[in-house]
Design a protein around this motif. Structure first.
Motif, PDB file in Angstrom:
ATOM      1  N   UNK A   1       5.632 -34.568 -75.123  1.00 27.01           N
ATOM      2  CA  UNK A   1       5.112 -34.013 -76.369  1.00 27.01           C
ATOM      3  C   UNK A   1       3.611 -33.709 -76.222  1.00 27.01           C
ATOM      4  N   UNK A   2       2.900 -34.658 -75.663  1.00 25.40           N
ATOM      5  CA  UNK A   2       1.445 -34.471 -75.528  1.00 25.40           C
ATOM      6  C   UNK A   2       1.164 -33.356 -74.521  1.00 25.40           C
ATOM      7  N   UNK A   3       1.892 -33.356 -73.425  1.00 23.75           N
ATOM      8  CA  UNK A   3       1.692 -32.312 -72.405  1.00 23.75           C
ATOM      9  C   UNK A   3       1.911 -30.922 -73.027  1.00 23.75           C
ATOM     10  N   UNK A   4       3.021 -30.767 -73.735  1.00 23.54           N
ATOM     11  CA  UNK A   4       3.352 -29.481 -74.357  1.00 23.54           C
ATOM     12  C   UNK A   4       2.282 -29.043 -75.335  1.00 23.54           C
ATOM     13  N   UNK A   5       1.829 -29.967 -76.157  1.00 28.30           N
ATOM     14  CA  UNK A   5       0.867 -29.591 -77.195  1.00 28.30           C
ATOM     15  C   UNK A   5      -0.530 -29.320 -76.650  1.00 28.30           C
ATOM     16  N   UNK A   6      -0.941 -30.078 -75.653  1.00 25.35           N
ATOM     17  CA  UNK A   6      -2.273 -29.813 -75.088  1.00 25.35           C
ATOM     18  C   UNK A   6      -2.238 -28.514 -74.270  1.00 25.35           C
ATOM     19  N   UNK A   7      -1.100 -28.207 -73.669  1.00 19.67           N
ATOM     20  CA  UNK A   7      -0.991 -26.920 -72.957  1.00 19.67           C
ATOM     21  C   UNK A   7      -1.166 -25.773 -73.954  1.00 19.67           C
ATOM     22  N   UNK A   8      -0.630 -25.940 -75.161  1.00 20.08           N
ATOM     23  CA  UNK A   8      -0.735 -24.884 -76.179  1.00 20.08           C
ATOM     24  C   UNK A   8      -2.115 -24.849 -76.817  1.00 20.08           C
ATOM     25  N   UNK A   9      -2.759 -25.998 -76.949  1.00 21.16           N
ATOM     26  CA  UNK A   9      -4.099 -26.055 -77.575  1.00 21.16           C
ATOM     27  C   UNK A   9      -4.867 -27.226 -76.988  1.00 21.16           C
ATOM     28  N   UNK A  10      -5.920 -26.905 -76.227  1.00 18.56           N
ATOM     29  CA  UNK A  10      -6.670 -27.956 -75.530  1.00 18.56           C
ATOM     30  C   UNK A  10      -7.335 -28.923 -76.500  1.00 18.56           C
ATOM     31  N   UNK A  11      -7.734 -28.411 -77.689  1.00 16.77           N
ATOM     32  CA  UNK A  11      -8.440 -29.310 -78.628  1.00 16.77           C
ATOM     33  C   UNK A  11      -7.468 -29.930 -79.638  1.00 16.77           C
TER      34      UNK A  11
ATOM     35  N   UNK B   1      -9.611 -34.294 -63.868  1.00 20.15           N
ATOM     36  CA  UNK B   1      -9.901 -32.909 -64.253  1.00 20.15           C
ATOM     37  C   UNK B   1      -8.633 -32.277 -64.834  1.00 20.15           C
ATOM     38  N   UNK B   2      -7.532 -32.536 -64.162  1.00 16.76           N
ATOM     39  CA  UNK B   2      -6.241 -32.011 -64.615  1.00 16.76           C
ATOM     40  C   UNK B   2      -5.148 -33.023 -64.283  1.00 16.76           C
ATOM     41  N   UNK B   3      -4.088 -33.010 -65.073  1.00 14.42           N
ATOM     42  CA  UNK B   3      -2.904 -33.795 -64.729  1.00 14.42           C
ATOM     43  C   UNK B   3      -1.736 -32.814 -64.778  1.00 14.42           C
ATOM     44  N   UNK B   4      -1.114 -32.588 -63.642  1.00 16.32           N
ATOM     45  CA  UNK B   4       0.006 -31.639 -63.578  1.00 16.32           C
ATOM     46  C   UNK B   4      -0.374 -30.245 -64.058  1.00 16.32           C
ATOM     47  N   UNK B   5      -1.588 -29.816 -63.740  1.00 18.52           N
ATOM     48  CA  UNK B   5      -2.003 -28.460 -64.095  1.00 18.52           C
ATOM     49  C   UNK B   5      -2.548 -28.317 -65.517  1.00 18.52           C
ATOM     50  N   UNK B   6      -2.603 -29.421 -66.250  1.00 21.94           N
ATOM     51  CA  UNK B   6      -3.119 -29.346 -67.631  1.00 21.94           C
ATOM     52  C   UNK B   6      -4.367 -30.215 -67.744  1.00 21.94           C
TER      53      UNK B   6
END
Ligand SMILES: Nc1ncnc2c1ncn2[C@@H]1O[C@H](COP(=O)(O)OP(=O)(O)OP(=O)(O)O)[C@@H](O)[C@H]1O
Length: 311
Positions: free
Chosen positions: A136-146, A173-178
């Motif tokens: 859930x967190x990965x998906x949402x931060x990918x859509x909006x960093x803030x 810096x990144x985890x799995x590209x995010x």
């Protein structure tokens, strides 16, 4: 008109507007606003006017958010852990903070509220919750960093669940590209409330002012207390021993005068004229701690709204 072609045309037009005229697009659809600066003076004014009796929380939250939002390259996401008795303003502040970060506040697509007893009720499903939370967190931060994530009732969260988000809170810096560095995590908890009250009481008994209580008097006590408390949601949590929580924010127990302020605020919010007689009656219905001295409302301002409806 042929419906599929119309829908397609609207879709293409929206994409065109989004790319060519982002400001226009964002007036009609909600945008993440990753680079949107924080209006620190507006936040300060709101906290000072609306949040009663919480000089430490006001100071820490302002400092934390302005520092974080002014930093173009934060090294890690901002993590705040809010502690205090029920009804002292933790959810209320989270709502104010959310509105200052994303205009729609808790209704924004970029603000996410998790409630332990609602979203993670069963202890035997810890592993499943950990996976879901990460996803859930990965998906949402990918859509909006803030993105903003609020975890309410941390003290009712089964031990270990929260450690699933440790990789996101760390200095990577990144985890799995995010990249998670622009996200904000806020934990709300009653754990540590008794420790805060004891400190406040010591000040009161020594004849010292509430406003003299400094962050130093509480921050360490809180982080150690929460780490060692099996029912804090952060019991022996790696988030604490790896220093991934940036600020422990104490919410002081509210006094009789603060409860009265809450009643007045609620009356104004309902468009009623402030009737001091009713204000006193509602405040006097609350129960206060300790039994003899009766200084702190043991439910803060929590039941003010429902009590007011009786008058
Ligand atoms: N310090 C405060 N200043 C102004 N209003 C307050 C304050 N504390 C509580 N209130 C009022 O009481 C209501 C309930 O408080 P809130 O939900 O923020 O408590 P909480 O600390 O999150 O409690 P809990 O730990 O039970 O979740 C708020 O919506 C607000 O109207």
């Amino acid at each position: 008109f042929e419906p599929i072609s119309v829908a397609l045309a609207i879709g293409v037009a929206s994409i065109y507007v989004a790319y060519r005229h982002p400001a226009l697009y964002c007036r009609f659809a909600e945008c993440c606003g990753e680079e949107k600066p924080l209006n620190a003076s507006a936040l300060k004014l709101q906290l000072e006017e609306k949040l009663f009796g919480q000089h430490l929380a006001t100071e820490v939250i302002l400092k934390a958010l302005t520092g974080f939002k002014n930093n173009k390259e934060p090294k890690k996401p901002l993590t705040l852990s809010l502690h205090g008795w029920a009804g002292t303003g933790k959810n209320f502040v989270s709502q104010i903070v959310a509105e200052n970060l994303h205009a729609k506040g808790l209704k924004s697509n970029f603000v996410h509220l998790f409630v332990s007893t609602l979203h993670f009720p069963h202890e035997h499903q810890t592993k499943l919750y950990q996976d879901q939370l990460q996803e859930w967190i990965r998906g949402n931060v990918s859509a909006c960093a803030s993105s903003v994530f609020i975890f309410d009732e941390m003290d009712k969260l089964h031990p270990g669940i929260i450690d699933a988000i440790k990789p996101f809170l760390d200095y990577y810096e990144q985890v799995g590209g995010v990249s998670y560095r622009k996200a904000i995590f806020i934990f709300l908890s009653n754990a540590g409330g008794d420790l805060i009250t004891e400190t406040a009481l010591e000040f009161w008994r020594a004849g010292r002012k509430r406003e003299d209580i400094q962050l130093n008097d509480l921050e360490r006590v809180l982080s150690v207390g929460v780490f060692n408390n099996k029912h804090s949601g952060l019991w022996r949590s790696r988030l604490i021993d790896r220093n991934l929580i940036d600020y422990f924010v104490p919410f002081l127990p509210l006094e009789y005068t603060h409860v009265k302020m809450c009643v007045r605020a609620e009356m104004r919010a309902r468009g009623l004229a402030v009737d001091e007689d009713v204000v006193t009656r509602v405040a006097e219905e609350m129960t206060f701690y300790p039994k003899d001295e009766k200084i702190y409302s043991d439910k803060g301002c929590k039941t003010v709204q429902s009590r007011l409806s009786f008058y």
